[in-house]
Motif scaffolding. Structure first.
Motif, PDB file in Angstrom:
ATOM      1  N   TYR A   1    -100.632   3.599  73.360  1.00 47.52           N
ATOM      2  CA  TYR A   1     -99.423   4.326  72.941  1.00 47.52           C
ATOM      3  C   TYR A   1     -98.565   3.443  72.055  1.00 47.52           C
TER       4      TYR A   1
ATOM      5  N   ALA B   1     -91.178   8.840  80.210  1.00 46.53           N
ATOM      6  CA  ALA B   1     -91.029  10.257  79.860  1.00 46.53           C
ATOM      7  C   ALA B   1     -92.243  10.764  79.088  1.00 46.53           C
ATOM      8  N   TRP B   2     -92.794   9.934  78.227  1.00 49.00           N
ATOM      9  CA  TRP B   2     -93.960  10.361  77.439  1.00 49.00           C
ATOM     10  C   TRP B   2     -95.144  10.684  78.351  1.00 49.00           C
TER      11      TRP B   2
ATOM     12  N   ASP C   1     -94.520  13.804  80.374  1.00 48.92           N
ATOM     13  CA  ASP C   1     -94.659  14.975  79.517  1.00 48.92           C
ATOM     14  C   ASP C   1     -96.141  15.326  79.363  1.00 48.92           C
ATOM     15  N   GLU C   2     -96.942  14.313  79.214  1.00 48.72           N
ATOM     16  CA  GLU C   2     -98.384  14.515  79.073  1.00 48.72           C
ATOM     17  C   GLU C   2     -98.967  15.154  80.345  1.00 48.72           C
TER      18      GLU C   2
ATOM     19  N   MET D   1     -86.114  10.184  82.606  1.00 43.22           N
ATOM     20  CA  MET D   1     -86.251  10.766  81.280  1.00 43.22           C
ATOM     21  C   MET D   1     -85.364  10.071  80.256  1.00 43.22           C
ATOM     22  N   ASP D   2     -84.334   9.416  80.713  1.00 46.56           N
ATOM     23  CA  ASP D   2     -83.433   8.755  79.771  1.00 46.56           C
ATOM     24  C   ASP D   2     -84.040   7.461  79.231  1.00 46.56           C
TER      25      ASP D   2
ATOM     26  N   ALA E   1     -88.221  18.891  80.188  1.00 48.07           N
ATOM     27  CA  ALA E   1     -87.814  17.857  81.132  1.00 48.07           C
ATOM     28  C   ALA E   1     -88.180  16.486  80.592  1.00 48.07           C
ATOM     29  N   ALA E   2     -88.904  16.470  79.479  1.00 45.96           N
ATOM     30  CA  ALA E   2     -89.554  15.224  79.105  1.00 45.96           C
ATOM     31  C   ALA E   2     -89.000  14.581  77.841  1.00 45.96           C
ATOM     32  N   GLN E   3     -87.775  14.933  77.500  1.00 45.32           N
ATOM     33  CA  GLN E   3     -87.194  14.317  76.310  1.00 45.32           C
ATOM     34  C   GLN E   3     -86.543  12.992  76.698  1.00 45.32           C
ATOM     35  N   ALA E   4     -87.100  11.903  76.221  1.00 40.14           N
ATOM     36  CA  ALA E   4     -86.501  10.598  76.504  1.00 40.14           C
ATOM     37  C   ALA E   4     -85.389  10.367  75.510  1.00 40.14           C
ATOM     38  N   SER E   5     -84.160  10.315  75.999  1.00 38.72           N
ATOM     39  CA  SER E   5     -83.050  10.278  75.058  1.00 38.72           C
ATOM     40  C   SER E   5     -82.860   8.910  74.430  1.00 38.72           C
ATOM     41  N   SER E   6     -83.319   7.852  75.073  1.00 36.40           N
ATOM     42  CA  SER E   6     -83.091   6.517  74.528  1.00 36.40           C
ATOM     43  C   SER E   6     -84.220   6.027  73.634  1.00 36.40           C
ATOM     44  N   TYR E   7     -85.273   6.792  73.505  1.00 36.62           N
ATOM     45  CA  TYR E   7     -86.445   6.296  72.788  1.00 36.62           C
ATOM     46  C   TYR E   7     -86.913   7.313  71.757  1.00 36.62           C
ATOM     47  N   PRO E   8     -87.808   6.913  70.850  1.00 30.05           N
ATOM     48  CA  PRO E   8     -88.327   7.852  69.857  1.00 30.05           C
ATOM     49  C   PRO E   8     -89.100   8.996  70.512  1.00 30.05           C
ATOM     50  N   GLU E   9     -89.417   9.980  69.687  1.00 30.57           N
ATOM     51  CA  GLU E   9     -90.144  11.162  70.149  1.00 30.57           C
ATOM     52  C   GLU E   9     -91.551  10.776  70.610  1.00 30.57           C
ATOM     53  N   ARG E  10     -92.018  11.489  71.577  1.00 30.15           N
ATOM     54  CA  ARG E  10     -93.363  11.222  72.096  1.00 30.15           C
ATOM     55  C   ARG E  10     -94.424  11.495  71.021  1.00 30.15           C
ATOM     56  N   PRO E  11     -95.352  10.582  70.858  1.00 29.88           N
ATOM     57  CA  PRO E  11     -96.433  10.856  69.899  1.00 29.88           C
ATOM     58  C   PRO E  11     -97.320  11.965  70.443  1.00 29.88           C
TER      59      PRO E  11
ATOM     60  N   VAL F   1    -100.192  12.581  71.379  1.00 34.23           N
ATOM     61  CA  VAL F   1    -101.473  12.057  71.844  1.00 34.23           C
ATOM     62  C   VAL F   1    -101.502  12.177  73.360  1.00 34.23           C
ATOM     63  N   GLY F   2    -102.675  12.029  73.921  1.00 34.18           N
ATOM     64  CA  GLY F   2    -102.799  12.035  75.373  1.00 34.18           C
ATOM     65  C   GLY F   2    -103.944  11.127  75.765  1.00 34.18           C
TER      66      GLY F   2
END
Lengths: 453, 208
Positions: free
Chosen positions: A172, A217-218, A221-222, A252-253, B20-30, B32-33
């Motif tokens: 990642y 959080a990533w 989410d996955e 999540m933060d 529920a999975a938006q990390a507010s302190s970090y960039p957007e999730r790529p 990928v899995g």
């Protein structure tokens, strides 16, 4: 590493060595005592070179401007240095072998598996704690985990339970953030009376690093979090199976699944190959040797959330899930065990301030036990949930003094005294979350001692 | 009414948009899995936590006080001492009930734990310290029975299992409050301030 006589002496008198004692800093011939503490970087830089030169020259000290001895050309200028080995992991020079973390020795445990070691804050340069002296707190020793075999599993209230290898996790994109880490029990020996001699003993369950990892959080989410999932359990793979439940909002933060610390992979004692990192929250929530993440409706109320890491309150109550480490600061130099050997004159007071709730906005220093306060200079960078170094130029008049620092954070919260805290909480037994203002007494002889209580 | 509805709609929209999975302190999730699917069944060997208020997760099995005494003698006594009264390494695990308003508070599984299954969860995952996860579920139930018996919370004939354990009435059940900090309210006084006070100052004034 061989110990020289110098080092043996150093070990016996923590805080009085030349490395960190203000006796290394001569009183310059002229100090602009009228300059306000915020005289700023320019003035500091102007004087910096000259002052550093004096400090490095080392010997002597004191107010007199005695003539220095004639210079000789030392051995190291007339010989070849050590060649570069083909590969190595560099270690500090032997003269610095006193720079070590120390096992808890004020509160002494009768075994050393569920135990802790304290970081030598008084000797730290800058805001980043070297990995080798980062404080430790384990519940069943340091686990040794083969990264090839390690697995991290996410399950519970998710659509797709997932398992990750270390290679999976490191594919990642990663993020790196500077954050402090503090044990909830930091300073617990010193509420009512001075029990620690040094700031390492009183405040050494504190360190700061740049952490690298993947936002949890990533990964959640996955896996697809069920809307019923409001808390997340983090569990370690060590022999204690340490477990904490964290609210989903915090996860999540900014919670990280961290594998890197200060430019290298985590040290074993910091959770190699992977740990949770929960910025600003008590250290034990950043579960080390992380093996399992379970999404749940509510906390499990396990032993580490009820019988431990809870705060005694009036009327027999216990405060639970008090996880943010509130705004705190301490003077690290001069601090307990040190001596102002140079006599009356110029000393730089410095220390750390930090808050688990945001950035440090102000640090004030008192020299008279809290009657009057002056603002200290905050050294950049000043970062969110990170150690911030403060500095204050003090012209000691040689009289008894009682020095302390008081921090304020970006939420407006002002560091309280232990008196303020004791009005709200029951200070009895193994009391956690001590963020009280911490005074040091300076005697007319320049001896610095713990003045709490 | 309309505004309430709008608020509700807005909240749902927010939830759907950011999830529920938006990390507010970090960039957007790529997108990928890299995780590998695994069944809950295959996770079971690691799934050892107990939801201690309800006892959910307590496994099948059973143990008695007498069996627990034997387990204790063999696996626990060396550190915790005779009858769990404290040994060479750790202090007592017995007594202290009613001490929460006294000084010192005596903290034991009997006096401190709000929910009885905490002892199962902790013992299974972490005890004995030199061989964690080596006790059978029956042994964990049994040694839990012995400890709670010594704390006089159950009788000698108690059979500890997934049904009975969550029903034990724990004296400290209602003693916990959720974090309500910030509690101390300090001010940034700069001159002519009261000197730095002590814990004793607070108690002296409180007792006045």
């Amino acid at each position: 590493m061989a110990k020289t006589d110098n080092m043996a002496k150093e070990d016996k008198s923590i805080g009085s060595g030349w490395h960190f004692s203000p006796d290394a800093i001569h009183k310059p011939a002229e100090v602009d005592t009228a300059a306000p503490p915020s005289a700023g970087r320019r003035s500091f830089l102007r004087k910096g070179a000259a002052m550093a030169g004096v400090a490095l020259a080392g010997a002597g000290g004191g107010a007199s401007v005695a003539q220095a001895a004639k210079l000789t050309v030392p051995e190291w200028s007339r010989t070849m240095g050590k060649p570069i080995p083909p590969t190595d992991y560099g270690m500090p020079i032997e003269y610095e072998s006193h720079y070590v973390r120390t096992r808890s020795d004020v509160f002494v445990n009768r075994q050393n598996y569920s135990d802790w070691s304290m970081s030598p804050l008084q000797k730290q340069q800058g805001i980043v704690t070297p990995n080798g002296v980062f404080f430790e707190r384990h519940h069943n020793g340091t686990a040794k985990i083969d990264p090839e075999q390690h697995r991290l599993v996410i399950h519970g209230l998710v659509k797709r339970p997932l398992v990750f290898t270390m290679s999976d996790l490191m594919r990642y994109p990663s993020v790196s953030k500077f954050h402090f880490m503090e044990c909830s029990g930091n300073t617990l020996t010193d509420w009512r009376e001075p029990r620690s001699t040094t700031v390492q003993q009183s405040h050494g369950l504190l360190s700061c690093a740049q952490w690298t990892g993947v936002p949890l959080a990533w990964l959640l989410d996955e896996a697809g979090v069920d809307p019923k999932g409001k808390w997340v359990m983090l569990e370690g793979a060590d022999g204690s199976g340490h477990l904490r439940s964290i609210p989903m909002e915090k996860i999540m933060d900014d919670v990280l699944i961290a594998f890197g610390q200060n430019g290298e992979m985590l040290r074993a004692e910091q959770g190699y190959p992977i740990r949770a990192f929960v910025p600003g929250w008590e250290g034990n929530t950043s579960v080390k040797w992380l093996r399992r993440i379970k999404v749940v409706e509510g906390p499990a109320h396990v032993r580490g959330e009820t019988a431990r890491y809870t705060d005694p309150m009036p009327d027999g109550k216990w405060r639970q899930f008090s996880m943010e480490m509130e705004c705190k600061s301490v003077i690290t130099s001069p601090s307990g065990g040190m001596t102002l050997r140079g006599g009356p004159g110029f000393y730089e007071i410095q220390g750390f301030a930090w808050s688990g709730n945001g950035k440090i906005t102000h640090v004030d220093v008192t020299l008279d036990g809290g009657r009057n306060w002056r603002e200290a200079t905050l050294e950049e960078p000043v970062m969110d949930k990170c150690l911030t170094r403060f500095r204050y130029r003090w012209n000691w008049d040689g009289g008894p003094a009682r020095i302390a620092s008081r921090a304020k954070d970006s939420t407006g919260y002002v560091q309280p005294t232990v008196e303020d805290l004791a009005r709200e909480r029951e200070i009895v037994g193994f009391v956690q979350h001590h963020n009280g203002i911490y005074p040091w007494a300076v005697s007319q002889q320049g001896e610095v001692t713990n003045a709490i209580g | 009414m309309l505004s309430v509805k709008l608020c509700g709609a807005f909240a749902s929209a927010l939830f759907l948009t950011f999830g529920a999975a938006q990390a507010s302190s970090y960039p957007e999730r790529p997108d990928v899995g890299f995780g590998q699917p695994i069944s809950e069944a295959d996770i079971q060997p690691w799934n050892i936590d107990i939801h201690t208020p309800s006892g959910a997760g307590l496994p099948p099995g059973e143990g008695t006080v007498a069996q627990g005494r034997e387990v204790y003698q063999a696996r626990c006594l060396a550190c915790h001492g005779e009858k769990a009264a404290g040994g060479p390494v750790y202090g007592t695990m017995v007594g202290g009930i009613g001490s929460m308003t006294e000084r010192p508070r005596v903290l034991t599984p009997g006096s401190m734990y709000p929910y009885a299954p905490i002892l199962f969860d902790y013992t299974r995952r972490a005890m004995p310290m030199d061989a964690p996860q080596s006790l059978s579920n029956d042994e964990v139930y049994a040694v839990s029975a012995y400890i709670y018996y010594l704390n006089e919370l159950i009788g000698e004939d108690f059979k500890m299992n997934a049904e009975t354990m969550p029903q034990i009435k724990m004296p400290n059940r209602d003693a916990f409050i959720v974090d309500d900090r910030p509690d101390a309210q300090a001010e940034r006084c700069m001159s002519d301030c009261p000197p730095i006070g002590t814990v004793a100052d607070a108690e002296w004034k409180a007792g006045d």
